[in-house]
Design a protein around this motif. Structure first.
Motif, PDB file in Angstrom:
ATOM      1  N   PHE A  68       0.830  -1.206   0.000  1.00 59.11           N
ATOM      2  CA  PHE A  68       0.000   0.000   0.000  1.00 59.11           C
ATOM      3  C   PHE A  68       0.868   1.261   0.000  1.00 59.11           C
ATOM      4  CE2 PHE A  68      -3.452  -2.648   2.169  1.00 59.11           C
ATOM      5  CZ  PHE A  68      -4.245  -2.686   1.043  1.00 59.11           C
ATOM      6  N   MET A  69       1.930   1.243   0.783  1.00 58.96           N
ATOM      7  CA  MET A  69       2.810   2.406   0.877  1.00 58.96           C
ATOM      8  C   MET A  69       3.481   2.687  -0.459  1.00 58.96           C
ATOM      9  SD  MET A  69       5.626   3.146   3.869  1.00 58.96           S
ATOM     10  CE  MET A  69       4.521   2.390   5.043  1.00 58.96           C
ATOM     11  N   SER A  70       3.874   1.626  -1.140  1.00 54.10           N
ATOM     12  CA  SER A  70       4.505   1.779  -2.451  1.00 54.10           C
ATOM     13  C   SER A  70       3.542   2.420  -3.449  1.00 54.10           C
ATOM     14  CB  SER A  70       4.969   0.413  -2.961  1.00 54.10           C
ATOM     15  OG  SER A  70       5.517   0.519  -4.257  1.00 54.10           O
ATOM     16  N   THR A  71       2.285   1.985  -3.414  1.00 51.78           N
ATOM     17  CA  THR A  71       1.281   2.592  -4.291  1.00 51.78           C
ATOM     18  C   THR A  71       1.131   4.078  -4.002  1.00 51.78           C
ATOM     19  OG1 THR A  71      -0.008   0.562  -4.585  1.00 51.78           O
ATOM     20  CG2 THR A  71      -1.177   2.626  -4.874  1.00 51.78           C
ATOM     21  N   GLY A  72       1.027   4.435  -2.729  1.00 52.26           N
ATOM     22  CA  GLY A  72       0.916   5.846  -2.368  1.00 52.26           C
ATOM     23  C   GLY A  72       2.107   6.646  -2.836  1.00 52.26           C
ATOM     24  N   PHE A  73       3.286   6.077  -2.694  1.00 55.09           N
ATOM     25  CA  PHE A  73       4.510   6.779  -3.074  1.00 55.09           C
ATOM     26  C   PHE A  73       4.561   7.039  -4.582  1.00 55.09           C
ATOM     27  CE2 PHE A  73       9.002   6.722  -4.403  1.00 55.09           C
ATOM     28  CZ  PHE A  73       9.506   7.750  -3.627  1.00 55.09           C
ATOM     29  N   ILE A 148     -10.424   1.272  -2.951  1.00 50.10           N
ATOM     30  CA  ILE A 148     -11.148   2.113  -1.991  1.00 50.10           C
ATOM     31  C   ILE A 148     -10.182   3.011  -1.218  1.00 50.10           C
ATOM     32  CG2 ILE A 148     -12.555   2.085   0.106  1.00 50.10           C
ATOM     33  CD1 ILE A 148     -13.775  -0.548  -0.923  1.00 50.10           C
ATOM     34  N   GLY A 149      -9.081   2.420  -0.748  1.00 51.64           N
ATOM     35  CA  GLY A 149      -8.116   3.188   0.038  1.00 51.64           C
ATOM     36  C   GLY A 149      -7.499   4.323  -0.753  1.00 51.64           C
ATOM     37  N   LEU A 150      -7.157   4.063  -2.008  1.00 51.46           N
ATOM     38  CA  LEU A 150      -6.577   5.114  -2.840  1.00 51.46           C
ATOM     39  C   LEU A 150      -7.615   6.184  -3.149  1.00 51.46           C
ATOM     40  CD1 LEU A 150      -4.088   6.115  -4.365  1.00 51.46           C
ATOM     41  CD2 LEU A 150      -4.844   4.783  -6.346  1.00 51.46           C
ATOM     42  N   GLY A 151      -8.866   5.747  -3.388  1.00 54.19           N
ATOM     43  CA  GLY A 151      -9.936   6.714  -3.651  1.00 54.19           C
ATOM     44  C   GLY A 151     -10.169   7.644  -2.475  1.00 54.19           C
ATOM     45  N   PHE A 203     -18.892  -6.285   6.100  1.00 52.67           N
ATOM     46  CA  PHE A 203     -17.617  -6.867   5.679  1.00 52.67           C
ATOM     47  C   PHE A 203     -17.143  -7.816   6.774  1.00 52.67           C
ATOM     48  CE2 PHE A 203     -17.077  -2.354   6.927  1.00 52.67           C
ATOM     49  CZ  PHE A 203     -16.586  -2.535   8.216  1.00 52.67           C
ATOM     50  N   ASP A 204     -16.300  -8.762   6.389  1.00 46.12           N
ATOM     51  CA  ASP A 204     -15.854  -9.789   7.340  1.00 46.12           C
ATOM     52  C   ASP A 204     -14.738  -9.311   8.250  1.00 46.12           C
ATOM     53  OD1 ASP A 204     -17.714 -11.476   6.269  1.00 46.12           O
ATOM     54  OD2 ASP A 204     -16.291 -12.629   5.049  1.00 46.12           O
ATOM     55  N   TYR A 205     -13.914  -8.380   7.765  1.00 39.50           N
ATOM     56  CA  TYR A 205     -12.752  -7.914   8.524  1.00 39.50           C
ATOM     57  C   TYR A 205     -12.612  -6.409   8.401  1.00 39.50           C
ATOM     58  CZ  TYR A 205     -11.585 -12.867   7.923  1.00 39.50           C
ATOM     59  OH  TYR A 205     -11.628 -14.225   7.903  1.00 39.50           O
ATOM     60  N   THR A 206     -11.992  -5.801   9.418  1.00 38.37           N
ATOM     61  CA  THR A 206     -11.700  -4.367   9.325  1.00 38.37           C
ATOM     62  C   THR A 206     -10.393  -4.110   8.584  1.00 38.37           C
ATOM     63  OG1 THR A 206     -10.715  -4.483  11.540  1.00 38.37           O
ATOM     64  CG2 THR A 206     -12.985  -3.687  11.380  1.00 38.37           C
ATOM     65  N   ARG A 207      -9.648  -5.145   8.232  1.00 40.80           N
ATOM     66  CA  ARG A 207      -8.472  -4.925   7.388  1.00 40.80           C
ATOM     67  C   ARG A 207      -8.977  -4.837   5.940  1.00 40.80           C
ATOM     68  NH1 ARG A 207      -9.503  -8.940   4.658  1.00 40.80           N
ATOM     69  NH2 ARG A 207      -8.555 -11.017   4.725  1.00 40.80           N
ATOM     70  N   ASN A 208      -9.495  -3.660   5.627  1.00 39.63           N
ATOM     71  CA  ASN A 208     -10.080  -3.433   4.309  1.00 39.63           C
ATOM     72  C   ASN A 208      -9.699  -2.052   3.797  1.00 39.63           C
ATOM     73  OD1 ASN A 208     -11.879  -1.565   5.603  1.00 39.63           O
ATOM     74  ND2 ASN A 208     -13.269  -3.252   6.100  1.00 39.63           N
ATOM     75  N   GLY A 209     -10.362  -1.606   2.756  1.00 37.71           N
ATOM     76  CA  GLY A 209     -10.009  -0.339   2.129  1.00 37.71           C
ATOM     77  C   GLY A 209     -10.414   0.888   2.902  1.00 37.71           C
ATOM     78  N   ILE A 210     -11.250   0.729   3.930  1.00 38.30           N
ATOM     79  CA  ILE A 210     -11.691   1.875   4.723  1.00 38.30           C
ATOM     80  C   ILE A 210     -10.780   2.104   5.923  1.00 38.30           C
ATOM     81  CG2 ILE A 210     -13.575   2.835   6.105  1.00 38.30           C
ATOM     82  CD1 ILE A 210     -15.524   1.259   4.343  1.00 38.30           C
ATOM     83  N   PRO A 214      -5.884   3.057   3.937  1.00 39.88           N
ATOM     84  CA  PRO A 214      -5.604   4.491   3.797  1.00 39.88           C
ATOM     85  C   PRO A 214      -4.340   4.976   4.493  1.00 39.88           C
ATOM     86  CG  PRO A 214      -7.940   4.169   4.119  1.00 39.88           C
ATOM     87  CD  PRO A 214      -7.300   2.830   4.327  1.00 39.88           C
ATOM     88  N   ILE A 215      -4.088   4.582   5.746  1.00 38.37           N
ATOM     89  CA  ILE A 215      -2.942   5.136   6.462  1.00 38.37           C
ATOM     90  C   ILE A 215      -1.625   4.781   5.767  1.00 38.37           C
ATOM     91  CG2 ILE A 215      -2.828   3.147   8.019  1.00 38.37           C
ATOM     92  CD1 ILE A 215      -1.783   6.815   8.709  1.00 38.37           C
ATOM     93  N   TYR A 216      -1.522   3.590   5.222  1.00 39.84           N
ATOM     94  CA  TYR A 216      -0.277   3.199   4.561  1.00 39.84           C
ATOM     95  C   TYR A 216      -0.128   3.905   3.208  1.00 39.84           C
ATOM     96  CZ  TYR A 216       0.230  -0.241   8.231  1.00 39.84           C
ATOM     97  OH  TYR A 216       0.374  -0.845   9.459  1.00 39.84           O
ATOM     98  N   ILE A 217      -1.240   4.069   2.506  1.00 40.18           N
ATOM     99  CA  ILE A 217      -1.190   4.848   1.260  1.00 40.18           C
ATOM    100  C   ILE A 217      -0.813   6.295   1.570  1.00 40.18           C
ATOM    101  CG2 ILE A 217      -2.554   5.711  -0.690  1.00 40.18           C
ATOM    102  CD1 ILE A 217      -4.206   3.120  -0.523  1.00 40.18           C
ATOM    103  N   MET A 218      -1.342   6.829   2.663  1.00 33.43           N
ATOM    104  CA  MET A 218      -1.021   8.191   3.092  1.00 33.43           C
ATOM    105  C   MET A 218       0.454   8.326   3.465  1.00 33.43           C
ATOM    106  SD  MET A 218      -4.400   8.922   5.407  1.00 33.43           S
ATOM    107  CE  MET A 218      -6.040   8.891   4.698  1.00 33.43           C
TER     108      MET A 218
END
Length: 356
Positions: A68-73, A148-151, A203-210, A214-218
């Motif tokens: 995720f961090m790499s995508t944000g970067f 979702i996270g990137l959006g 959703f089944d887990y909170t490890r999702n796009g919401i 986001p924090i790692y993309i940020m």
């Protein structure tokens, strides 16, 4: 003597600026893709269950944050500040990830049928929930989470400063922690527990796009848009190892307290992933476009590699060597995944010219 033609002006030699070398990140992502394989194969399970938990249940959890961090970067460093161009770049990026997600869904349809995904419990609502949050196969949650996270990150980035963006990311991550590794705290508060149980209907887990992505993309966006602090590579390495040790201690304590509902999200994964990422930026390494794309396909194809290795081992009566021996199983799945990824990159008609 009069010159009829002026002399040609002397050539101005401009300095050649070296392009940034991000090959270290390519190697880091390749290594973390193998950590994802480790998470799904349990390399130490046959030898020591608790040691396998430390590896597969804690240390490997740093892998996806780095993706995720790499995508944000790489995405945010390309934004120019022109709203029209930036929006076009965003839509193009989302389109590529969506196409990749569609390909992955089709690849796993046969396995979904084999596992009984389309059984009596299958409903259009369940399919919608899987498409948006859970993924249609156990590892494919990453791609809708990325979308979702990137959006969310991009929408907020256009409205606020990076520090405020990071604050919101931390708040979302904190909510996610209470539905994941810190779920034991949630259970103790009746109202909070009921709220989270309602969320798990969506959703089944909170490890999702919401809550997770986001924090790692940020953090990736922060690394791209803000000058790196004056920390030498050894300093980043030291801070990474410190964060990793604290993350390991966190995982041990949470397991002992029986808090986790799922063990994807840790507090100290944040500094560990960030300083490892910063350290990797200083690595002097060689890479290439094909190798860069391997990581994507290793992630997507490794469950198929697991099925192939198990099937071949059973057919050849070599279960003891390639299944019961968890280290050999992990190594073999890694090798098959790399070969399949290399073939996918070689044969792929669609060229994904981005670094997800």
């Amino acid at each position: 003597m009069v010159l009829l033609f002026p002399r040609s002006p002397a050539k101005v030699i401009l300095p050649v600026l070296d392009k940034p070398n991000y090959n270290g990140l390519d190697w880091l992502k390749f290594a973390t893709a193998l950590l994802v394989v480790a998470n799904h194969t349990g390399p130490l399970h046959a030898y020591h269950a608790y040691a396998d938990f430390l590896l597969s249940g804690v240390l490997t959890r740093i892998a996806v944050p780095l993706f995720f961090m790499s995508t944000g970067f790489f995405f945010f460093r390309k934004l120019s500040g022109d709203p029209s161009k930036d929006h076009s770049a965003f839509l193009a990026y989302i389109k590529k990830i969506t196409v990749l997600y569609g390909i992955a869904i089709l690849l796993y349809l046969p396995l979904n049928v084999y596992k009984g995904y389309f059984s009596e419990s299958f409903t259009p609502l369940a399919l919608l929930k899987d498409l948006i949050f859970n993924g249609t196969f156990y590892h494919l949650w990453y791609l809708p989470a990325l979308i979702i996270g990137l959006g969310l990150t991009y929408a907020m980035y256009r409205k606020m400063s990076l520090p405020k963006l990071l604050m919101i990311g931390v708040c979302l991550y904190s909510i996610g922690l209470l539905g994941d590794s810190y779920y034991g705290l949630t259970v103790r508060a009746a109202g909070l527990h009921q709220l989270y149980e309602s969320m798990f209907l969506v959703f089944d887990y909170t490890r999702n796009g919401i809550f997770y992505a986001p924090i790692y993309i940020m953090l990736g966006a922060y690394a791209a848009k803000r000058p790196a602090p004056a920390i030498k590579p050894k300093g980043n390495a030291s801070l990474f190892f410190l964060g990793l040790v604290l993350m390991l201690a966190e995982g041990i304590l949470l397991k002992a307290a029986e808090y986790p509902r799922h063990d994807s999200m840790y507090v100290f994964a944040l500094p560990a992933a960030y300083f490892l990422f910063q350290w990797a930026l200083s690595w002097n390494a060689s890479s290439g476009k094909a190798f860069r794309e391997w990581r994507v396909w290793i992630y997507i194809l490794h469950p198929i590699a697991i099925v192939l290795v198990r099937g071949a081992a059973e057919a050849a009566k070599l279960e003891t060597l390639f299944i019961a021996n968890s280290v050999m199983h992990f190594v073999t799945v890694c090798l098959v995944s790399v070969v399949m990824a290399a073939a996918a990159v070689r044969l792929s008609v669609i060229k994904f010219k981005f670094r997800p």
